[in-house]
Design a protein around this motif. Structure first.
Motif, mmCIF file in Angstrom:
data_model
loop_
_atom_site.group_PDB
_atom_site.id
_atom_site.type_symbol
_atom_site.label_atom_id
_atom_site.label_comp_id
_atom_site.label_asym_id
_atom_site.label_seq_id
_atom_site.Cartn_x
_atom_site.Cartn_y
_atom_site.Cartn_z
ATOM 1 N N ASP A 49 0.833 -1.196 0.000
ATOM 2 C CA ASP A 49 0.000 0.000 0.000
ATOM 3 C C ASP A 49 0.880 1.264 0.000
ATOM 4 O O ASP A 49 1.814 1.366 0.779
ATOM 5 C CB ASP A 49 -0.877 -0.034 1.252
ATOM 6 C CG ASP A 49 -2.056 0.880 1.136
ATOM 7 O OD1 ASP A 49 -1.849 2.083 0.899
ATOM 8 O OD2 ASP A 49 -3.186 0.399 1.281
ATOM 9 N N PRO A 50 0.580 2.241 -0.851
ATOM 10 C CA PRO A 50 1.438 3.421 -0.889
ATOM 11 C C PRO A 50 1.404 4.276 0.373
ATOM 12 O O PRO A 50 2.276 5.087 0.577
ATOM 13 C CB PRO A 50 0.907 4.210 -2.087
ATOM 14 C CG PRO A 50 -0.393 3.614 -2.435
ATOM 15 C CD PRO A 50 -0.408 2.228 -1.932
ATOM 16 N N SER A 51 0.404 4.073 1.237
ATOM 17 C CA SER A 51 0.369 4.885 2.457
ATOM 18 C C SER A 51 1.515 4.572 3.394
ATOM 19 O O SER A 51 1.814 5.355 4.296
ATOM 20 C CB SER A 51 -0.922 4.638 3.225
ATOM 21 O OG SER A 51 -2.016 4.911 2.431
ATOM 22 N N TRP A 52 2.149 3.398 3.238
ATOM 23 C CA TRP A 52 3.191 3.033 4.182
ATOM 24 C C TRP A 52 4.441 3.886 4.020
ATOM 25 O O TRP A 52 5.180 4.087 4.962
ATOM 26 C CB TRP A 52 3.588 1.565 3.996
ATOM 27 C CG TRP A 52 2.599 0.620 4.556
ATOM 28 C CD1 TRP A 52 1.718 -0.132 3.859
ATOM 29 C CD2 TRP A 52 2.387 0.333 5.930
ATOM 30 N NE1 TRP A 52 0.968 -0.883 4.723
ATOM 31 C CE2 TRP A 52 1.366 -0.618 6.007
ATOM 32 C CE3 TRP A 52 2.967 0.784 7.122
ATOM 33 C CZ2 TRP A 52 0.893 -1.120 7.210
ATOM 34 C CZ3 TRP A 52 2.504 0.271 8.318
ATOM 35 C CH2 TRP A 52 1.472 -0.679 8.355
ATOM 36 N N ARG A 53 4.661 4.387 2.814
ATOM 37 C CA ARG A 53 5.891 5.107 2.566
ATOM 38 C C ARG A 53 5.980 6.349 3.400
ATOM 39 O O ARG A 53 5.086 7.170 3.416
ATOM 40 C CB ARG A 53 5.929 5.528 1.080
ATOM 41 C CG ARG A 53 7.257 5.987 0.660
ATOM 42 C CD ARG A 53 7.874 4.883 -0.144
ATOM 43 N NE ARG A 53 9.276 5.125 -0.331
ATOM 44 C CZ ARG A 53 10.162 4.839 0.603
ATOM 45 N NH1 ARG A 53 9.795 4.362 1.751
ATOM 46 N NH2 ARG A 53 11.425 5.055 0.366
ATOM 47 N N GLY A 54 7.089 6.520 4.072
ATOM 48 C CA GLY A 54 7.301 7.746 4.828
ATOM 49 C C GLY A 54 6.664 7.729 6.198
ATOM 50 O O GLY A 54 6.872 8.644 6.982
ATOM 51 N N SER A 55 5.900 6.674 6.523
ATOM 52 C CA SER A 55 5.281 6.653 7.848
ATOM 53 C C SER A 55 6.289 6.168 8.874
ATOM 54 O O SER A 55 7.305 5.585 8.536
ATOM 55 C CB SER A 55 4.060 5.751 7.835
ATOM 56 O OG SER A 55 4.454 4.430 7.607
ATOM 57 N N ARG A 56 5.994 6.377 10.129
ATOM 58 C CA ARG A 56 6.944 5.980 11.155
ATOM 59 C C ARG A 56 6.936 4.483 11.385
ATOM 60 O O ARG A 56 7.910 3.921 11.859
ATOM 61 C CB ARG A 56 6.625 6.712 12.465
ATOM 62 C CG ARG A 56 7.268 8.096 12.497
ATOM 63 C CD ARG A 56 7.295 8.679 13.866
ATOM 64 N NE ARG A 56 5.953 9.077 14.261
ATOM 65 C CZ ARG A 56 5.496 8.946 15.501
ATOM 66 N NH1 ARG A 56 6.248 8.442 16.434
ATOM 67 N NH2 ARG A 56 4.266 9.331 15.789
ATOM 68 N N SER A 57 5.824 3.855 11.102
ATOM 69 C CA SER A 57 5.761 2.405 11.312
ATOM 70 C C SER A 57 6.041 1.642 10.036
ATOM 71 O O SER A 57 5.747 0.456 9.938
ATOM 72 C CB SER A 57 4.386 2.029 11.852
ATOM 73 O OG SER A 57 3.396 2.568 11.004
#
Lengths: 69, 818
Positions: B527-535
């Motif tokens: 999922d592209p939302s994972w990129r750049g997240s802290r987790s």
């Protein structure tokens, strides 16, 4: 649901690949079996890769936490 | 199981069936037969004269002659390279010439060339001397003329030397007014004129000064032209000098010193008219010599060009002949001394081709007797031969680098063709980098014909040889890159909407508790939302580690399965029952179970801790699982699997050696007389092929061997599974490097408004991507995927103690040489 449908798509793609290999490079029974093995291996590898990533995201234990900025 | 028996044999799976053959060739058709067999390239000769030295063999003279001829050809090539000639026109078609004629022609050409070279040397030396003489005449004449023009007679010893400059002759002539005119007129005051290298002039002068105790006058002037020094073969600067001295002893000393310093002395007449006359003569002779030299070079180049047009053909011919004689040396004379006997291996499918070729050789050499070609049994194991095309060749080379397959055992390259690029791609997954690799591979493939004929450096040769490997690696990298959702580490939203959104419209706790999954899973990839997240890292790490374990378990199961097919092919039910079955049980009851738990955990979303489950399965299997329960009846299942694994270990260790021992005792118990009978074989018929098989059974050796095998499998199960975690490690490293270069170089540089900084940032990003990510990471992932194949996959089934089939073939000669 999406899992099963996409797996079916992979199977169909594998079958199409096998048919294409048979049409394009027909090299007798031993050669054809070799090409079929290659196509099956490719399909299985690609499906496994996709399935692993899909299953891992189905019921996630952690969620994205946006970073600052 | 009948299904597998009914399938046709797969192309690359097992070695072609080979057979041992014997050839009996009458002497007159031997040479022709061998050269035709060389053209065909499907027979590997065995060296029957192994114990003889090269000088004891039959055709040693012919080999020597071929060696002489190739030496001459190398000499020609050398001369052509030195003269800097290139092949311009197409080589003229000439009728095929015989070897003897070629020999004569080559020696003629060689003597002609050597003669031309020596003549040229002599001419050049004479030319150099004349050139030096001309320069000495010009400069020294200048000194003497100015010396004679003054009539002041003073006998003074000059203690200072004068340094002449081209433009200041007048100044020195003023100083020379003190000198005595017409030095040769005076008794004892004479001169020596010559030319010396500019670098030695200072030492020369000092030497002369010391030797004559200052009783000399030294003049020098640099020569205007460069002279080619014959020893160094390059142009050096020389200086003309004149030494005025008195006395005979001084003269001898000076001459010796000139000799020692390599200065060439030339006599210069003092009379100006004589000087002019001699100068004219010298100039005319110089121009004559130049013309002669040019004509000589032209003549030589013509000869060389005519040789050049045939050189390639001759080289090939001589090489072929030498190979034929080397092969003929491997054959033996039979009792009647009229035939040659040869033995070798050939594939069964080639039998008819070889017989056809031999028939043609008999006809072409007008021999009365045909060549006998018949199949024999052999004791030793046949060589392994896989028929590969340009696509599968590189993969077979990769497998052969680990070890050549035993005759007719399963060839791992059937699966390696796909799994090797795939595992590379798992470690390399980025579709931007994959596209770059694809471009490189397509360029190599598009120019494969041109690159194949050139001579390349070793690295380029590897790259060109592996172009299809790189192509597959690139295609799979693009696929894995799409799944990891990384394009130079940038995610794309190509396959639909992301599955995550904020818990509430204000996104207040997006940075603390995080987003929430509200839709179906992202259909293809991460999922592209994972990129750049802290987790991001905890999630991806967990995903990739589990993925590595699953791939590892799958590939190792494939390896064990291939060992089953090997055992089935060689009809060894012992191996199936007491090696394959316990190995399968042990491996799958532990690591297959782990893979199953991983999949169930993903499907159910349970919070069970798999480390805990696996470790406590061993430490305290009867404990209650509590929160870690994933399956129904998990505790009894785990106890059962543990018991199965424990039983499997002695199952794969003890039965096989004990049963082998029993079989051996049974076979040879009632057969001791039989052994004696077979030892009295007729050894005269085939002296060179050993027929006796020495049966020996050492129980302790077999037991130890089996123990090593079992321990290797059991301990290796854990370590090999963990070894697959390198798939996670390398893909993490690749992704992190990619992120760093993108965010910290490109984005940082793009943040500035200045165009120069942006361009500089782009350049640094491009270089870093090309060298670190595309080259270093490619090599690294290549190597690790190779290790996974060679060790973890192949040690489950691959013995690799065969030897490769190397037929006598002219086309392989062309590859070997140069």
């Amino acid at each position: 649901m999406g899992f099963l449908i996409t797996s079916l798509i992979f199977i169909v793609a594998g079958v199409i690949g096998a048919l294409l290999a048979r049409i394009c490079c027909n090299r007798g029974p031993s050669g054809n079996l070799f090409h079929l093995t290659l196509v099956i291996t490719t399909t299985v590898c690609c499906w496994m890769m996709w399935a692993i990533v899909y299953l891992a995201q189905m019921n996630p234990l952690i969620v994205p936490i946006l970073s600052e900025g | 199981m009948k299904f597998f028996d009914n399938l046709p044999a797969m192309d690359l799976m097992r070695s072609e069936k080979m057979t041992f053959v014997q050839l009996i060739i009458p002497f007159e058709s031997a040479h022709r037969a061998i050269s035709y067999l060389g053209e065909l390239g499907l027979l590997q000769f065995r060296d029957l004269n192994d114990d003889k030295s090269p000088f004891q063999r039959t055709f040693v003279n012919q080999v020597k002659r071929c060696g002489e001829m190739s030496r001459k050809l190398r000499f020609f090539k050398d001369q052509i390279n030195k003269a800097g000639l290139l092949p311009t026109t197409r080589p003229t078609l000439q009728p095929n010439i015989d070897l003897e004629e070629l020999e004569i022609q080559l020696s003629e050409h060689e003597s002609e060339l050597i003669e031309m070279n020596t003549n040229g040397e002599k001419l050049r030396q004479a030319y150099n001397e004349l050139l030096e003489f001309k320069m000495v005449l010009q400069k020294a004449g200048g000194f003497l003329v100015s010396a004679q023009s003054h009539t002041v007679a003073q006998d003074r010893e000059l203690e200072e030397t004068v340094y002449l400059n081209n433009h200041h002759i007048e100044r020195t002539s003023l100083l020379e007014q003190e000198m005595q005119p017409g030095p040769s007129n005076q008794a004892g005051l004479r001169f020596i004129s010559g030319i010396i290298c500019k670098s030695k002039i200072l030492r020369f002068e000092r030497m002369l000064f010391r030797a004559t105790r200052g009783n000399m006058f030294f003049n020098q002037a640099p020569a205007e032209e460069y002279v080619t020094d014959p020893v160094l073969a390059e142009k050096v600067e020389k200086t003309v000098f004149v030494v005025f001295f008195s006395g005979e002893q001084a003269r001898t000393k000076i001459l010796k010193i000139c000799d020692a310093f390599g200065a060439n002395c030339y006599p210069v007449p003092e009379d100006i008219t004589t000087q002019r006359q001699i100068t004219r003569e010298v100039l005319s002779r110089l121009s004559e010599l130049e013309a002669t030299l040019d004509a000589g070079i032209h003549h030589r180049n013509k000869a060389l060009t005519s040789i050049l047009s045939h050189l390639k053909k001759w080289t090939v011919m001589v090489r072929k002949e030498k190979a034929v004689y080397d092969t003929l040396n491997m054959l033996n004379f039979d009792v009647t001394k009229k035939c040659l006997v040869g033995e070798g291996w050939c594939p069964i499918f080639a039998k008819h081709q070889i017989q056809e070729v031999l028939r043609r050789a008999t006809i072409d050499s007008n021999s009365q007797v045909g060549i006998i070609f018949h199949i024999m049994d052999a004791v030793e194991s046949p060589p392994t031969y896989f028929k590969t095309n340009k696509f599968t060749h590189a993969f077979q080379e990769i497998v052969d680098a680990y070890g050549v397959a035993r005759y007719q055992e399963a060839n791992p390259s059937v699966y390696t063709v796909i799994t090797y690029p795939f595992l590379f791609a798992v470690m390399f997954g980025d579709w931007g980098h994959g596209i770059c690799l694809l471009l490189g591979a397509l360029i190599l493939i598009a120019r494969e014909r041109r690159l194949g004929s050139q001579k390349l450096g070793s690295f380029m040769e590897l790259a060109v040889g592996g172009r299809y490997v790189v192509l597959l690696m690139a295609l799979f990298s693009i696929y894995c890159g799409l799944i990891y959702n990384e394009f130079f580490s940038v995610p794309f939203r190509m396959f639909g909407e992301t599955a995550y959104k904020c818990r509430d419209p204000s996104c207040s706790d997006a940075r603390t508790t995080g987003l929430i999954k509200y839709r179906d899973t992202y259909p293809f990839g991460v999922d592209p939302s994972w990129r750049g997240s802290r987790s991001e890292l905890p999630f991806l790490n967990s995903l990739k580690m589990k993925m590595s374990i699953l791939f590892g378990v799958a590939q190792m199961n494939l390896g064990i399965l291939l060992s089953y097919f090997n055992a089935r092919f060689f009809r060894s039910s012992l191996d199936i029952r007491y090696q394959f079955v316990p190995q399968m049980i042990f491996f799958n009851s532990l690591f297959g179970y782990l893979a199953l738990l991983i999949v169930i955990k993903w499907c159910t979303g349970s919070q069970a801790d798999l480390y805990h489950v696996m470790i406590y399965m061993f430490l305290s299997p009867t404990d209650d699982l509590g929160d870690n329960q994933l399956l129904w009846a998990q505790r009894p299942l785990q106890i059962l699997l543990l018991l199965l694994a424990v039983i499997a270990v002695p199952w794969m260790l003890f039965p096989k050696p004990l049963i082998l021992r029993k079989i051996h005792l049974e076979r040879f118990q009632g057969r001791t007389y039989g052994l004696l009978g077979t030892s009295e074989m007729d050894l005269d018929v085939e002296p060179d092929s050993a027929r006796q098989r020495h049966e020996e059974f050492n129980f302790s050796e077999v037991l130890v061997h089996q123990m090593i095998h079992a321990i290797e499998f059991v301990l290796g199960a854990v370590s090999n599974t963990a070894s697959y975690l390198r798939l996670w490690a390398l893909s993490l490293a690749h992704s992190e490097l990619s992120t760093v270069f993108y965010e910290k170089v490109l984005l940082l540089a793009w943040g500035f408004d200045n165009i120069l900084i942006r361009l500089a940032g782009l350049a640094v990003f491009a270089f870093a991507t090309a060298f670190i990510l595309l080259m270093m990471e490619t090599l690294s992932a290549f190597l690790h995927a190779l290790r996974l194949h060679w060790v973890e996959f192949m040690n489950k089934f691959y013995y690799a103690d065969g030897y490769k089939f190397r037929p006598f073939s002219f086309s392989s000669l062309a590859d070997e040489d140069d």
